[in-house]
Design a protein around this motif. Structure first.
Motif, PDB file in Angstrom:
ATOM      1  N   ILE A   1       2.858  -4.473   3.322  1.00 21.99           N
ATOM      2  CA  ILE A   1       3.750  -3.349   3.604  1.00 21.99           C
ATOM      3  C   ILE A   1       2.980  -2.052   3.349  1.00 21.99           C
ATOM      4  O   ILE A   1       2.389  -1.873   2.277  1.00 21.99           O
ATOM      5  CB  ILE A   1       5.008  -3.386   2.726  1.00 21.99           C
ATOM      6  N   ILE A   2       2.964  -1.166   4.335  1.00 19.60           N
ATOM      7  CA  ILE A   2       2.416   0.181   4.166  1.00 19.60           C
ATOM      8  C   ILE A   2       3.608   1.122   4.087  1.00 19.60           C
ATOM      9  O   ILE A   2       4.336   1.277   5.065  1.00 19.60           O
ATOM     10  CB  ILE A   2       1.478   0.556   5.317  1.00 19.60           C
TER      11      ILE A   2
ATOM     12  N   ILE B   1       0.865  -1.178   0.000  1.00 20.00           N
ATOM     13  CA  ILE B   1       0.000   0.000   0.000  1.00 20.00           C
ATOM     14  C   ILE B   1       0.901   1.227   0.000  1.00 20.00           C
ATOM     15  O   ILE B   1       1.670   1.433   0.952  1.00 20.00           O
ATOM     16  CB  ILE B   1      -0.923   0.009   1.224  1.00 20.00           C
ATOM     17  N   THR B   2       0.828   2.036  -1.046  1.00 27.54           N
ATOM     18  CA  THR B   2       1.721   3.192  -1.155  1.00 27.54           C
ATOM     19  C   THR B   2       1.149   4.173  -2.174  1.00 27.54           C
ATOM     20  O   THR B   2       0.144   3.887  -2.830  1.00 27.54           O
ATOM     21  CB  THR B   2       3.135   2.741  -1.575  1.00 27.54           C
ATOM     22  N   GLY B   3       1.797   5.315  -2.271  1.00 30.93           N
ATOM     23  CA  GLY B   3       1.369   6.312  -3.230  1.00 30.93           C
ATOM     24  C   GLY B   3       1.661   5.890  -4.660  1.00 30.93           C
ATOM     25  O   GLY B   3       2.603   5.147  -4.932  1.00 30.93           O
ATOM     26  N   LYS B   4       0.855   6.372  -5.571  1.00 32.33           N
ATOM     27  CA  LYS B   4       1.011   6.008  -6.972  1.00 32.33           C
ATOM     28  C   LYS B   4       2.297   6.603  -7.539  1.00 32.33           C
ATOM     29  O   LYS B   4       2.575   7.784  -7.374  1.00 32.33           O
ATOM     30  CB  LYS B   4      -0.199   6.493  -7.771  1.00 32.33           C
ATOM     31  N   ALA B   5       3.098   5.725  -8.203  1.00 30.97           N
ATOM     32  CA  ALA B   5       4.359   6.143  -8.839  1.00 30.97           C
ATOM     33  C   ALA B   5       5.267   6.862  -7.851  1.00 30.97           C
ATOM     34  O   ALA B   5       5.998   7.788  -8.214  1.00 30.97           O
ATOM     35  CB  ALA B   5       4.082   7.025 -10.051  1.00 30.97           C
ATOM     36  N   SER B   6       5.231   6.454  -6.615  1.00 33.95           N
ATOM     37  CA  SER B   6       6.027   7.116  -5.576  1.00 33.95           C
ATOM     38  C   SER B   6       7.421   6.505  -5.499  1.00 33.95           C
ATOM     39  O   SER B   6       7.671   5.389  -5.977  1.00 33.95           O
ATOM     40  CB  SER B   6       5.342   6.991  -4.219  1.00 33.95           C
ATOM     41  N   ALA B   7       8.328   7.244  -4.884  1.00 39.22           N
ATOM     42  CA  ALA B   7       9.681   6.732  -4.673  1.00 39.22           C
ATOM     43  C   ALA B   7       9.652   5.528  -3.747  1.00 39.22           C
ATOM     44  O   ALA B   7      10.452   4.594  -3.891  1.00 39.22           O
ATOM     45  CB  ALA B   7      10.567   7.838  -4.090  1.00 39.22           C
TER      46      ALA B   7
ATOM     47  N   ALA C   1      -6.548  -5.123  13.790  1.00 40.25           N
ATOM     48  CA  ALA C   1      -7.550  -6.152  13.495  1.00 40.25           C
ATOM     49  C   ALA C   1      -7.133  -7.060  12.339  1.00 40.25           C
ATOM     50  O   ALA C   1      -7.746  -8.112  12.134  1.00 40.25           O
ATOM     51  CB  ALA C   1      -8.887  -5.489  13.163  1.00 40.25           C
ATOM     52  N   ALA C   2      -6.108  -6.696  11.592  1.00 38.88           N
ATOM     53  CA  ALA C   2      -5.692  -7.498  10.433  1.00 38.88           C
ATOM     54  C   ALA C   2      -5.112  -8.836  10.885  1.00 38.88           C
ATOM     55  O   ALA C   2      -4.428  -8.930  11.904  1.00 38.88           O
ATOM     56  CB  ALA C   2      -4.663  -6.726   9.602  1.00 38.88           C
ATOM     57  N   THR C   3      -5.386  -9.879  10.125  1.00 41.07           N
ATOM     58  CA  THR C   3      -4.838 -11.211  10.418  1.00 41.07           C
ATOM     59  C   THR C   3      -3.529 -11.470   9.680  1.00 41.07           C
ATOM     60  O   THR C   3      -2.811 -12.403  10.012  1.00 41.07           O
ATOM     61  CB  THR C   3      -5.857 -12.291  10.021  1.00 41.07           C
ATOM     62  N   THR C   4      -3.229 -10.647   8.684  1.00 41.51           N
ATOM     63  CA  THR C   4      -1.974 -10.770   7.933  1.00 41.51           C
ATOM     64  C   THR C   4      -0.924  -9.863   8.569  1.00 41.51           C
ATOM     65  O   THR C   4      -1.239  -8.750   8.979  1.00 41.51           O
ATOM     66  CB  THR C   4      -2.189 -10.351   6.466  1.00 41.51           C
ATOM     67  N   PRO C   5       0.335 -10.346   8.693  1.00 40.81           N
ATOM     68  CA  PRO C   5       1.387  -9.474   9.244  1.00 40.81           C
ATOM     69  C   PRO C   5       1.513  -8.173   8.465  1.00 40.81           C
ATOM     70  O   PRO C   5       1.480  -8.169   7.237  1.00 40.81           O
ATOM     71  CB  PRO C   5       2.659 -10.328   9.121  1.00 40.81           C
ATOM     72  N   VAL C   6       1.657  -7.070   9.209  1.00 40.87           N
ATOM     73  CA  VAL C   6       1.741  -5.741   8.595  1.00 40.87           C
ATOM     74  C   VAL C   6       3.089  -5.121   8.946  1.00 40.87           C
ATOM     75  O   VAL C   6       3.515  -5.149  10.106  1.00 40.87           O
ATOM     76  CB  VAL C   6       0.593  -4.830   9.084  1.00 40.87           C
ATOM     77  N   VAL C   7       3.751  -4.557   7.923  1.00 45.97           N
ATOM     78  CA  VAL C   7       5.043  -3.886   8.103  1.00 45.97           C
ATOM     79  C   VAL C   7       4.831  -2.396   7.892  1.00 45.97           C
ATOM     80  O   VAL C   7       4.278  -1.978   6.868  1.00 45.97           O
ATOM     81  CB  VAL C   7       6.099  -4.428   7.125  1.00 45.97           C
ATOM     82  N   SER C   8       5.274  -1.601   8.854  1.00 39.69           N
ATOM     83  CA  SER C   8       5.192  -0.146   8.741  1.00 39.69           C
ATOM     84  C   SER C   8       6.500   0.380   8.170  1.00 39.69           C
ATOM     85  O   SER C   8       7.571   0.170   8.761  1.00 39.69           O
ATOM     86  CB  SER C   8       4.925   0.476  10.120  1.00 39.69           C
ATOM     87  N   ALA C   9       6.419   1.046   7.027  1.00 36.94           N
ATOM     88  CA  ALA C   9       7.610   1.617   6.385  1.00 36.94           C
ATOM     89  C   ALA C   9       7.294   3.072   6.033  1.00 36.94           C
ATOM     90  O   ALA C   9       7.184   3.441   4.871  1.00 36.94           O
ATOM     91  CB  ALA C   9       7.992   0.809   5.153  1.00 36.94           C
TER      92      ALA C   9
ATOM     93  N   THR D   1      12.820   2.444   6.746  1.00 40.20           N
ATOM     94  CA  THR D   1      12.516   3.070   5.447  1.00 40.20           C
ATOM     95  C   THR D   1      11.818   2.036   4.570  1.00 40.20           C
ATOM     96  O   THR D   1      11.837   0.833   4.883  1.00 40.20           O
ATOM     97  CB  THR D   1      13.802   3.539   4.751  1.00 40.20           C
ATOM     98  N   PRO D   2      11.224   2.442   3.455  1.00 39.44           N
ATOM     99  CA  PRO D   2      10.679   1.450   2.520  1.00 39.44           C
ATOM    100  C   PRO D   2      11.730   0.456   2.041  1.00 39.44           C
ATOM    101  O   PRO D   2      11.433  -0.728   1.866  1.00 39.44           O
ATOM    102  CB  PRO D   2      10.146   2.322   1.374  1.00 39.44           C
ATOM    103  N   THR D   3      12.945   0.926   1.815  1.00 36.45           N
ATOM    104  CA  THR D   3      14.015   0.006   1.417  1.00 36.45           C
ATOM    105  C   THR D   3      14.274  -1.026   2.495  1.00 36.45           C
ATOM    106  O   THR D   3      14.445  -2.224   2.214  1.00 36.45           O
ATOM    107  CB  THR D   3      15.300   0.797   1.122  1.00 36.45           C
ATOM    108  N   ASP D   4      14.297  -0.582   3.741  1.00 30.45           N
ATOM    109  CA  ASP D   4      14.501  -1.506   4.852  1.00 30.45           C
ATOM    110  C   ASP D   4      13.359  -2.510   4.952  1.00 30.45           C
ATOM    111  O   ASP D   4      13.578  -3.678   5.291  1.00 30.45           O
ATOM    112  CB  ASP D   4      14.627  -0.718   6.164  1.00 30.45           C
ATOM    113  N   ALA D   5      12.146  -2.078   4.636  1.00 31.76           N
ATOM    114  CA  ALA D   5      10.999  -2.991   4.663  1.00 31.76           C
ATOM    115  C   ALA D   5      11.179  -4.117   3.657  1.00 31.76           C
ATOM    116  O   ALA D   5      10.915  -5.293   3.948  1.00 31.76           O
ATOM    117  CB  ALA D   5       9.713  -2.223   4.380  1.00 31.76           C
TER     118      ALA D   5
END
Length: 417
Positions: free
Chosen positions: A210-211, A153-159, A235-243, A263-267
Motif C-alpha cells: 500500500i502506498i 509506504i507512507t510518511g512517518k507518523a502520518s495520519a 515493474a513490481a511483481t507484488t500487487p500495489v494499492v494506491s491510497a 483514501t488510506p482507510t479505504d485501502a
C-alpha cells in the motif's frame, strides 16, 4: 604555453593556483547568462531580518539540487508565500563565488508553476502511459484474500499510517505490517518511494503493498504522478494499492496501481477482510447448511411416514386377505354356477333319457313287444327280421324281449293277408 584547445596549459611544473582555477571557472559559468530553471523547493532559509534568503531547488526526477540566492524582499512580495515542496520556475544567473569555491544561482524572479500547467503535464503523462498499456486491466494483479504481511509506504507518523494500521488491525487483529516511512512530497519523495517499493517487492513475505498519503494540493501530490514512480509500480511483481489523497484526487499512480483506493482507510478495508463479517458469513453458511440438512432429514422422515402409513405397509396381509376373500367369493360363485349348470344338464339328460326310454325299443319291449333277429349262417352280425323272406324255415332266430333274448328256429313262414 597553451593547450591544443587554446586554453592555458597546466602542468606539474607550471600548476594553476586555486585562485586562478576559481577565477577561470567563474568566467566559464558566467558566460551562461540568464536562465529559466524549473524544480521543486526542498529547503527555504529565510528570515524577515535577512537581506538575502537561500533556497535549495531540487530536480523532480533526479537527486540533483542547486542553491539559490534571492533578495528577501522578492520572497516577501510574492502573492503566495513559498513553502517547501512547491513546484516553481525561477529566472536566475549562474554564479560561482571564487572566494569560497561554491556555485549557486542569483535569482531575480520566482513563479509558482501554474496548477493548470501541472494538470496538463500530468494528463500528457497519463495518455503516454495509457498508450503503452500500463493502465490495461489485463495486467492488474488481484489482491490476496487474506494477506499474511502488508507492505506500507507512507510518511512517518502520518495520519495515513495511523488510519491504515487502526482500520486493518480492527478488521483483522492478526494482520502484520512491514512499514517503510518516506517523504511523501518534495524532491526526495519519488526516489525514496521507489526504493521502498523495490525493497518490499523483493520481500517474499509481503503479499501486497500500500502506498498511502493524506490529501493535499496538486503540487503536494505531484510526486505520485511522476513517471519514475509509475514505471517502478508497473515493474513490481507484488500487487500495489494506491491510497493517495481523498476521493477527488487522481494522481497517475491510481491508474497504474493494481487497485485504486479512495483514501488510506479505504485501502485498509480493501486489503484486509473484516474478521467479524467473515465469521458472520461462516456462521450464516453453517446455519444454512444445518437448516438444509434438517429440512432434508425432515422431508425424508415425512416421506417415510407417508409410505409407512399406507394400508399396504400398515397391514401387509390385508391385501392378501382381501384377495383371498375375493377368490373364495369367486370360487363360491363358480361352484354355484357349475352346480346349477350340472343340475340343469342332469335334468336335461334325465328328460332326454326319459324320452329315449319312452321312445326306445326297451320300453316297447316292456309293453309286450319283441324284436326278432335272424342270425346269418355266414357269421355276420344279426339282422332285424322285417320280412318273411329273411327267415326261411330252419333259420336261427334270436328273439329279444323286455327282460332278455330267446334263441329259436323258424318252423314255417306265412305271408300276411
Amino acid at each position: 604555453m597553451t593547450s591544443e584547445s587554446g586554453r592555458p596549459a597546466s602542468t606539474a611544473e607550471a600548476p594553476w593556483s586555486v585562485s586562478k582555477l576559481n577565477t577561470t571557472v567563474k568566467g566559464w559559468i558566467e558566460k551562461l547568462g540568464w536562465l529559466w530553471v524549473e524544480g521543486q523547493l526542498a529547503q527555504i532559509n529565510a528570515k524577515p531580518t535577512w537581506k538575502l534568503s537561500y533556497l535549495t531547488l531540487r530536480d523532480t526526477q533526479e537527486q540533483v539540487s542547486v542553491q539559490l540566492t534571492v533578495n528577501s524582499a522578492l520572497l516577501q512580495g510574492m502573492p503566495t508565500p513559498l513553502k517547501e515542496g512547491d513546484r516553481v520556475v525561477v529566472r536566475g544567473k549562474p554564479a560561482f563565488y571564487a572566494g569560497r569555491g561554491t556555485f549557486s544561482m542569483w535569482v531575480t524572479d520566482i513563479r509558482h508553476v501554474g496548477e493548470g500547467e501541472l494538470l496538463a503535464r500530468i494528463e500528457r503523462l497519463r495518455k503516454q502511459l495509457a498508450a503503452e498499456g500500463l493502465f490495461d486491466p489485463a495486467r492488474k494483479k488481484p489482491l490476496p484474500y487474506l494477506p499474511q504481511k502488508i507492505g506500507l509506504i507512507t510518511g512517518k507518523a502520518s495520519a495515513a499510517e495511523r488510519d491504515v494500521l487502526s482500520v486493518a488491525q480492527s478488521r483483522w487483529p492478526a494482520v502484520q505490517f512491514s512499514i517503510i516511512n518516506t517523504p511523501v512530497q518534495g524532491a526526495l519523495a519519488v526516489p525514496a518511494v521507489v526504493k521502498a517499493l523495490e525493497q518490499l517487492d523483493r520481500d517474499p513475505e509481503v503479499d501486497v503493498i500500500i502506498i498511502a498519503r493524506g490529501g493535499g494540493s496538486v503540487e503536494d501530490l505531484l510526486p505520485f504522478s511522476e513517471e519514475a514512480l509509475q514505471r517502478a509500480v508497473a515493474a513490481a511483481t507484488t500487487p500495489v494499492v494506491s491510497a493517495i489523497g481523498h476521493e477527488p484526487d487522481s494522481p497517475v499512480l491510481d491508474n497504474v496501481a493494481d487497485v485504486r483506493a479512495a483514501t488510506p482507510t479505504d485501502a485498509a478495508k480493501r486489503v484486509v477482510p473484516d474478521v467479524a463479517q467473515e465469521r458472520a458469513l461462516v456462521t450464516e453458511a453453517r446455519e444454512r447448511m444445518v437448516a438444509a440438512l434438517r429440512g432434508w432429514v425432515q422431508r425424508e422422515r415425512n416421506g417415510l411416514a407417508s409410505v409407512r402409513s399406507r394400508p399396504v405397509l400398515a397391514d401387509p396381509l390385508s391385501n392378501i386377505t382381501r384377495r383371498r376373500e375375493e377368490v373364495d367369493r369367486a370360487r363360491g360363485l363358480i361352484r354355484r354356477d357349475v352346480t346349477y349348470l350340472l343340475q340343469k344338464e342332469q335334468a336335461a339328460v334325465a328328460s332326454l333319457r326319459a324320452q329315449v326310454a319312452a321312445l326306445g325299443p326297451s320300453a316297447t319291449l316292456a309293453r309286450g313287444y319283441a324284436v326278432v333277429q335272424v342270425l346269418p349262417r355266414d357269421g355276420s352280425g344279426p339282422e332285424v327280421v322285417t320280412s318273411i323272406e329273411q327267415s326261411p324255415p330252419g333259420s336261427q332266430l334270436r328273439i329279444r324281449v323286455g327282460d332278455g333274448s330267446i334263441t329259436a328256429a323258424a318252423m314255417a313262414t306265412q305271408p300276411a293277408d
